[in-house]
Motif scaffolding. Structure first.
Motif, short mmCIF file in Angstrom:
data_model
loop_
_atom_site.label_atom_id
_atom_site.label_comp_id
_atom_site.label_asym_id
_atom_site.label_seq_id
_atom_site.Cartn_x
_atom_site.Cartn_y
_atom_site.Cartn_z
N SER A 123 10.07 -10.82 3.33
CA SER A 123 9.02 -11.81 3.11
C SER A 123 9.52 -12.85 2.11
CB SER A 123 7.77 -11.12 2.56
OG SER A 123 8.02 -10.60 1.26
N ALA A 124 8.71 -13.88 1.88
CA ALA A 124 9.07 -14.91 0.89
C ALA A 124 9.22 -14.28 -0.49
CB ALA A 124 8.00 -16.00 0.87
N VAL A 125 8.39 -13.28 -0.77
CA VAL A 125 8.49 -12.60 -2.07
C VAL A 125 9.83 -11.87 -2.19
CG1 VAL A 125 7.45 -10.83 -3.56
CG2 VAL A 125 5.98 -12.35 -2.21
N SER A 126 10.28 -11.24 -1.10
CA SER A 126 11.57 -10.53 -1.12
C SER A 126 12.70 -11.49 -1.47
CB SER A 126 11.86 -9.90 0.25
OG SER A 126 10.76 -9.15 0.71
N GLU A 182 7.09 7.31 4.66
CA GLU A 182 6.76 6.30 5.67
C GLU A 182 6.62 4.91 5.07
OE1 GLU A 182 2.65 8.22 4.78
OE2 GLU A 182 4.79 8.69 4.56
N TRP A 183 6.69 4.80 3.73
CA TRP A 183 6.51 3.51 3.07
C TRP A 183 7.84 2.79 2.83
CZ3 TRP A 183 1.74 2.48 3.73
CH2 TRP A 183 0.80 3.50 3.69
N SER A 184 8.93 3.34 3.36
CA SER A 184 10.25 2.73 3.15
C SER A 184 10.38 1.37 3.83
CB SER A 184 11.35 3.67 3.64
OG SER A 184 11.18 3.93 5.02
N SER A 185 9.50 1.10 4.80
CA SER A 185 9.56 -0.19 5.49
C SER A 185 8.39 -1.09 5.10
CB SER A 185 9.56 0.01 7.01
OG SER A 185 8.41 0.73 7.42
N ASP A 186 7.60 -0.65 4.12
CA ASP A 186 6.46 -1.46 3.68
C ASP A 186 6.97 -2.58 2.77
OD1 ASP A 186 3.20 -1.21 3.24
OD2 ASP A 186 4.23 -2.03 1.50
N ALA A 187 6.67 -3.82 3.14
CA ALA A 187 7.22 -4.98 2.42
C ALA A 187 6.77 -5.02 0.97
CB ALA A 187 6.80 -6.27 3.14
N VAL A 188 5.50 -4.74 0.72
CA VAL A 188 4.98 -4.82 -0.65
C VAL A 188 5.63 -3.76 -1.53
CG1 VAL A 188 2.91 -4.64 -2.08
CG2 VAL A 188 2.79 -5.79 0.13
N VAL A 189 5.77 -2.55 -0.99
CA VAL A 189 6.38 -1.46 -1.76
C VAL A 189 7.84 -1.78 -2.07
CG1 VAL A 189 7.09 0.97 -1.70
CG2 VAL A 189 4.83 0.30 -0.87
N MET A 190 8.58 -2.24 -1.08
CA MET A 190 10.01 -2.52 -1.30
C MET A 190 10.20 -3.71 -2.23
SD MET A 190 11.12 0.04 0.12
CE MET A 190 12.83 -0.25 -0.33
N ASN A 191 9.30 -4.69 -2.16
CA ASN A 191 9.37 -5.79 -3.13
C ASN A 191 9.14 -5.28 -4.55
OD1 ASN A 191 9.81 -7.61 -1.08
ND2 ASN A 191 7.68 -8.28 -0.94
N SER A 192 8.25 -4.29 -4.68
CA SER A 192 7.99 -3.70 -5.99
C SER A 192 9.21 -2.94 -6.49
CB SER A 192 6.77 -2.78 -5.92
OG SER A 192 5.60 -3.50 -5.60
N VAL A 193 9.92 -2.28 -5.58
CA VAL A 193 11.16 -1.59 -5.96
C VAL A 193 12.17 -2.61 -6.49
CG1 VAL A 193 13.14 -0.29 -5.10
CG2 VAL A 193 10.84 0.32 -4.34
N MET A 194 12.34 -3.72 -5.77
CA MET A 194 13.28 -4.75 -6.21
C MET A 194 12.88 -5.31 -7.57
SD MET A 194 13.69 -6.81 -2.60
CE MET A 194 14.54 -8.18 -3.39
N SER A 195 11.59 -5.62 -7.72
CA SER A 195 11.10 -6.17 -8.98
C SER A 195 11.34 -5.20 -10.13
CB SER A 195 9.61 -6.49 -8.86
OG SER A 195 9.10 -7.00 -10.07
N THR A 247 -0.19 3.64 -4.58
CA THR A 247 0.30 4.56 -5.62
C THR A 247 1.68 4.14 -6.09
OG1 THR A 247 -0.77 6.30 -4.30
CG2 THR A 247 0.51 7.00 -6.22
N TYR A 248 2.57 3.93 -5.13
CA TYR A 248 3.95 3.59 -5.48
C TYR A 248 4.06 2.25 -6.18
CZ TYR A 248 5.63 7.61 -2.79
OH TYR A 248 5.88 8.88 -2.34
N VAL A 249 3.30 1.27 -5.76
CA VAL A 249 3.35 -0.06 -6.38
C VAL A 249 2.96 0.03 -7.85
CG1 VAL A 249 2.24 -2.33 -6.45
CG2 VAL A 249 3.05 -1.40 -4.27
N ASN A 250 1.88 0.77 -8.15
CA ASN A 250 1.43 0.88 -9.54
C ASN A 250 2.40 1.71 -10.38
OD1 ASN A 250 -1.18 -0.53 -9.84
ND2 ASN A 250 -1.83 0.82 -8.21
N ALA A 251 2.95 2.77 -9.81
CA ALA A 251 3.92 3.59 -10.56
C ALA A 251 5.19 2.78 -10.84
CB ALA A 251 4.25 4.85 -9.77
#
Length: 718
Positions: free
Chosen positions: A604-607, A569-582, A541-545
């Motif tokens: 991660s490498a993406v981060s 609980e998603w504050s430590s999820d790598a994909v979600v936080m990468n999406s925040v940065m992006s 949900t958060y990644v798409n939003a």
């Protein structure tokens, strides 16, 4: 035959005939033949009985023969005896109905019961109703179940209020997917036995999409409050509910109750505890319980193997199989199927082939469940030729087999073939069939095929809001329309649904976000958060939003999402936080992106790549280089995007030597082929540094047309 031989289970038919045997001894022989599945001896006894008696007029022996043939899975013989019997009694009908049901002929069993119900001589007993309801449950025939329920209501009170009949009704409704009807029967029972509580709990756990899991936990609490002692079946069901609900807290509480009851030593209960902890991610507790088990049935070993596999400990799962062999316990088909699942997840084709060979050596390759698992394993391992070969060699295929083959084709990129196979199915399709075919349509982008399947589903279920249509089918349909760039059609499906889970919301939000309808995606996200209390946003949900916020450049909404994520609980999820940065980078706030990066514990490498891009966007070229080197020092290999980011930073910072070094290291050190974007950055860098001739040489030498290079780079070398 002596009484001691009967006690030992010896099935011996006197060679001279049966005239010397009494009725009780004959009945014992027939029962023994059924219990030991000694069909040849049972037939011999039948022939000798027929030589001395007219069985058409002997219900006692005919009924025993029907029972024996049913237990030996010889339905034609059972039916022949039943059909020839002139004076059928209630036992005759009941035994034949049960034999059909026990041997996979549930539809015929229902038909036979309805014939009994219309018989003018014999009336159904409570056993008749229980057998018929079991048949309805087996083939998920709700309409026949409702019809039989109406007959029970009209029957004498001795049947209508019989606790065994009521429990059978609860089970039937539960298996047929009507939890509300099961609960009504349960609530109306004047006296609830522990069997009734167990049946209702099982009905709840079978219907999670209808709120069954929290209902099961609440029902268990009511049982406890009523002072009723739970038995092993209650504990097994409620442990399953806790596992499916994902509630470790509830699972531990129930485990404590089991310890108090003394049923923790029960092998089936202990296996259920292992299963619960395994599914809840506490493999340590699962194996602790397993290791303490004094009596380990094969089912417990299978559960421990599944628990290890579920938690990614594939090597440990396979090691348990070898330990099983060392202890002299022969694995059953379930064991090997569990290991095949491990091979599928691990994509371990070598081990999968060994297990396939072992299944063949045990003679189980013709079993439809084993064959289907083999097809699935080869499909997941990308060995589509082997999957096809096994599928084509199977003499019996059920709907799961077809689904596995369709899924294997789609998984390996043979989407057109998957859709064609779906159209060739010679068996009634189920929800998994629809989902597999819709998934293939989504991957292929075949809107026409997707619409045809949509129409078929509507024709079969009347509407998408049909209460027995699984949400998975609707979600797959939404995803298909999204991948076919039909966001409006996806929303129409969404609006027609009465039952929605988080995947439904995510699929529809993604349909908008991935097709450029960013405002609509955020509106739907707001609706989910504010109006549907039954679901909570997850990482998808958060990644798409966040993607929608980035597409619109709405940094205020993006910051609000970041705040919500930070408190979840998603504050430590790598994909979600990468999406925040992006999102911050794309919204023109690279400084906020860098602050998020600095707060990450797991990068991660993406981060790192996003942080490099953010730093380059700020004009801090030297800092971008430091980040790039830090990424390599962390053991993370930069990809094409990371190199594009660092070359962009070098170009705008005038770092010629560093830029050239990074460019040459791409293929030499990291195996990354430079693309047009990388050449463009380096040509721009050379042009800005006054190396026009060198830039022109690179422009002519590169494996791309000059048209592919950015206008900025071309201008810089003129």
């Amino acid at each position: 035959m002596t009484s001691s031989e009967v006690a030992r289970g010896v099935v011996a038919v006197p060679p001279a005939g049966i005239s010397t045997l009494g009725h009780r001894q004959i009945a014992t022989l027939l029962r023994q033949c059924g219990d030991s599945k000694s069909l040849p001896r049972g037939k011999l006894l039948h022939r000798r009985l027929a030589a001395t008696l007219d069985l058409r007029h002997h219900p006692l022996f005919s009924n025993l023969l029907i029972l024996m043939y049913g237990k030996c899975s010889s339905l034609p013989d059972a039916w022949s005896v039943f059909h020839d019997l002139v004076h059928k009694n209630a036992f005759s009908w009941n035994i034949m109905i049960s034999a059909l049901c026990a041997n996979g002929e549930s539809a015929r069993a229902i038909h036979l019961f309805l014939a009994l119900a219309s018989d003018s001589v014999v009336r159904p007993t409570h056993v008749s109703f229980v057998a018929a309801l079991a048949a309805c449950a087996n083939c998920r025939d709700l309409q026949s179940g409702i019809r039989i329920h109406a007959q029970i209501v009209a029957a004498p009170p001795a049947i209508a209020s019989n606790p065994v009949v009521c429990c059978a009704l609860v089970t039937m409704y539960g298996k047929c997917g009507s939890l509300a009807d099961a609960r009504k029967v349960f609530d109306d029972m004047p006296r609830k036995t522990i069997v009734a509580w167990s049946a209702m709990l099982a009905a709840c756990t079978r219907n999670p999409d209808q709120g069954g899991l929290p209902a099961a936990i609440e029902l268990y609490r009511q049982l406890r409050d009523a002072g009723i002692g739970a038995d092993e079946y209650v504990f097994i069901s409620v442990l399953d509910a806790a596992a499916k609900l994902g509630s470790l807290k509830e699972g531990k509480v129930i485990h404590g109750h089991i310890l108090e009851s003394g049923l923790d030593a029960h092998p089936d209960v202990a296996a259920a505890i292992v299963n619960m902890y395994g599914k809840l991610g506490r493999l340590d507790l699962a194996m602790e319980v397993f290791d303490r088990m004094e009596e380990k049935k094969l089912a417990a070993w299978n559960t421990a193997i599944a628990a290890n596999a579920h938690n990614g400990q594939f090597g440990a799962a396979i090691a348990l199989l070898w330990k099983l062999d060392l202890e002299g316990i022969r694995p059953d088909m379930v064991t090997l199927i569990e290991i095949l699942a491990v091979c599928s997840w691990k994509q371990d084709i070598a081990q999968g082939i060994k297990i396939h060979e072992r299944i063949c050596s045990c003679g189980w390759e013709r079993n439809v469940v084993a064959g289907t698992s083999i097809v699935n394993m080869y499909g997941k391992c990308g060995r589509i030729k082997e999957a096809k070969r096994v599928f084509n060699q199977m003499h019996v295929r059920d709907v799961v087999t077809w689904n596995a083959m369709i899924s294997a084709l789609a998984h390996t990129g043979h989407c057109r073939e998957a859709i064609d196979l779906y159209k060739k199915m010679d068996i009634q399709r189920n929800s998994s069939s629809f989902m597999s075919a819709l998934g293939a349509c989504a991957l292929l982008g075949s809107l026409q095929d997707g619409k045809q399947i949509h129409a078929e589903i509507i024709a079969r279920f009347a509407s998408l809001s049909h209460r027995f249509l699984e949400t998975g089918v609707s979600n797959a349909m939404i995803n298909m329309y999204a991948k076919c760039q039909q966001a409006v059609e996806a929303k129409k499906v969404f609006d027609s649904l009465k039952f929605r889970n988080v995947i439904t919301w995510n699929a529809t939000i993604a349909a908008f976000a991935q097709n450029g309808y960013f405002t609509e995606a955020l509106d739907l996200y707001d609706c989910m958060v504010k109006k549907d209390s039954s679901v909570r946003p997850d990482n998808v949900t958060y990644v798409n939003a966040l993607h929608a916020c980035a597409g619109l450049g709405w940094i205020v909404q993006g910051r609000d999402l970041h705040s919500r994520i930070a408190a979840s609980e998603w504050s430590s999820d790598a994909v979600v936080m990468n999406s925040v940065m992006s999102m911050f980078v794309r919204c023109g706030s690279p400084g906020e992106a860098k602050r998020v990066f600095q707060g990450l514990k797991n990068r991660s490498a993406v981060s790192w790549t996003i942080a490099i891009a953010a730093t380059a966007q700020q004009g801090s070229s030297n800092e971008a280089v430091e980040l790039f080197l830090g990424m390599i020092q962390e053991g993370l290999a930069p990809d094409s995007y990371a190199f594009a980011g660092i070359l962009f930073a070098c170009s705008h910072g005038g770092l010629l030597d560093t830029g050239w070094s990074c460019f040459t290291s791409m293929r030499q050190d990291f195996g990354v082929d430079p693309g047009a974007e990388h050449y463009g950055c380096l040509i721009d860098l050379l042009g800005r540094a006054g190396r026009s001739n060198q830039a022109k040489d690179l422009l002519l030498a590169m494996p791309f047309s000059p048209d592919d290079i950015s206008w900025t780079a071309s201008v810089s070398i003129r």
